[in-house]
Design a protein around this motif. Structure first.
Motif, PDB file in Angstrom:
ATOM      1  N   LEU A 151      -6.345  -7.626  -5.396  1.00 46.46           N
ATOM      2  CA  LEU A 151      -6.152  -7.488  -3.967  1.00 46.46           C
ATOM      3  C   LEU A 151      -4.655  -7.607  -3.708  1.00 46.46           C
ATOM      4  O   LEU A 151      -4.049  -8.622  -4.044  1.00 46.46           O
ATOM      5  N   LYS A 152      -4.069  -6.533  -3.122  1.00 51.01           N
ATOM      6  CA  LYS A 152      -2.625  -6.508  -2.898  1.00 51.01           C
ATOM      7  C   LYS A 152      -2.320  -6.270  -1.430  1.00 51.01           C
ATOM      8  O   LYS A 152      -2.973  -5.465  -0.777  1.00 51.01           O
ATOM      9  N   LEU A 153      -1.299  -6.964  -0.935  1.00 41.88           N
ATOM     10  CA  LEU A 153      -0.897  -6.920   0.469  1.00 41.88           C
ATOM     11  C   LEU A 153       0.517  -6.373   0.587  1.00 41.88           C
ATOM     12  O   LEU A 153       1.405  -6.773  -0.159  1.00 41.88           O
ATOM     13  N   ASP A 154       0.711  -5.460   1.553  1.00 41.82           N
ATOM     14  CA  ASP A 154       2.047  -4.940   1.855  1.00 41.82           C
ATOM     15  C   ASP A 154       2.862  -6.067   2.472  1.00 41.82           C
ATOM     16  O   ASP A 154       2.442  -6.676   3.462  1.00 41.82           O
ATOM     17  N   PHE A 189       3.930  -3.873  -2.419  1.00 40.53           N
ATOM     18  CA  PHE A 189       2.640  -4.562  -2.468  1.00 40.53           C
ATOM     19  C   PHE A 189       2.687  -5.753  -3.414  1.00 40.53           C
ATOM     20  O   PHE A 189       3.142  -5.646  -4.537  1.00 40.53           O
ATOM     21  N   VAL A 193      -2.157 -10.858  -4.031  1.00 41.58           N
ATOM     22  CA  VAL A 193      -2.440 -12.031  -3.209  1.00 41.58           C
ATOM     23  C   VAL A 193      -3.007 -13.148  -4.060  1.00 41.58           C
ATOM     24  O   VAL A 193      -4.091 -13.030  -4.619  1.00 41.58           O
ATOM     25  N   MET A 252       0.434 -14.278   3.280  1.00 41.47           N
ATOM     26  CA  MET A 252      -0.959 -14.174   3.677  1.00 41.47           C
ATOM     27  C   MET A 252      -1.232 -15.002   4.935  1.00 41.47           C
ATOM     28  O   MET A 252      -1.865 -14.532   5.883  1.00 41.47           O
ATOM     29  N   ARG A 292      -2.501  -4.951   8.434  1.00 36.28           N
ATOM     30  CA  ARG A 292      -1.531  -4.541   7.409  1.00 36.28           C
ATOM     31  C   ARG A 292      -2.185  -3.642   6.378  1.00 36.28           C
ATOM     32  O   ARG A 292      -3.404  -3.631   6.220  1.00 36.28           O
ATOM     33  N   ASN A 293      -1.347  -2.925   5.650  1.00 28.90           N
ATOM     34  CA  ASN A 293      -1.827  -2.118   4.535  1.00 28.90           C
ATOM     35  C   ASN A 293      -2.159  -3.019   3.357  1.00 28.90           C
ATOM     36  O   ASN A 293      -1.385  -3.915   3.012  1.00 28.90           O
ATOM     37  N   TRP A 294      -3.328  -2.795   2.775  1.00 31.65           N
ATOM     38  CA  TRP A 294      -3.783  -3.522   1.599  1.00 31.65           C
ATOM     39  C   TRP A 294      -4.200  -2.505   0.552  1.00 31.65           C
ATOM     40  O   TRP A 294      -4.547  -1.362   0.876  1.00 31.65           O
ATOM     41  N   GLN A 295      -4.183  -2.901  -0.690  1.00 33.58           N
ATOM     42  CA  GLN A 295      -4.695  -2.105  -1.799  1.00 33.58           C
ATOM     43  C   GLN A 295      -5.725  -2.936  -2.545  1.00 33.58           C
ATOM     44  O   GLN A 295      -5.501  -4.118  -2.792  1.00 33.58           O
ATOM     45  N   LEU A 352     -11.552 -10.003   4.705  1.00 30.99           N
ATOM     46  CA  LEU A 352     -10.835  -8.926   5.379  1.00 30.99           C
ATOM     47  C   LEU A 352     -11.822  -7.889   5.875  1.00 30.99           C
ATOM     48  O   LEU A 352     -12.854  -7.659   5.248  1.00 30.99           O
TER      49      LEU A 352
END
Length: 136
Positions: free
Chosen positions: A11-14, A20, A23, A78, A88-91, A125
């Motif tokens: 789980l990655k957060l911009d 990214f 998290v 976070m 926000r953009n997440w991957q 999320l």
């Protein structure tokens, strides 16, 4: 697809700059895609079997995880995104499948700790727009 290691689902957060960041240290995680069904069954439906309207339901994605704090910077990011109520953009990196990316909002962030163990957190999320998928 062969068996994959659960730890490889990331789980990655911009961070606000287009960069990214992974998290924290998620120990368990779940990614769920959902589509609501729209029932259009009426008195003339064959055999009274339910009929659904294709492509009419709302699509959404939910992500949840439990983890430990990786470092102060990812925890701060976070937490700030949560308190500011930001979308926000997440991957979501799914091993052997690809990357699902898009806008999400943190819907819950829980902290807990036991007197003889490390602090942990739970995060959830909800998608806030269209998602994209890039196959690996």
């Amino acid at each position: 697809m062969s068996a994959q290691k659960g730890k490889d689902l990331l789980l990655k957060l911009d961070d606000g700059t287009g960069n990214f960041v992974t998290v924290a240290g998620l120990r368990t995680r779940r990614f769920s895609l959902n589509a609501d069904a729209v029932d259009v069954t009426d008195a003339e439906s064959a055999g009274r079997w339910r009929e659904l309207l294709a492509g009419a339901g709302v699509k959404r994605a939910s992500i949840s995880g439990t983890g430990i704090f990786k470092d102060q910077a990812s925890d701060l990011l976070m937490r700030q995104v949560f308190f500011d109520g930001l979308v926000r953009n997440w991957q979501i990196v799914v091993p052997a499948l690809g990357v699902i990316a898009g806008l999400f909002q943190i819907s819950s962030l829980d902290y807990r700790g036991e007197h003889n163990a490390e602090m942990t957190f739970d995060i959830a999320l909800e998608s806030a727009g269209a998602l994209s998928f890039t196959q690996s």
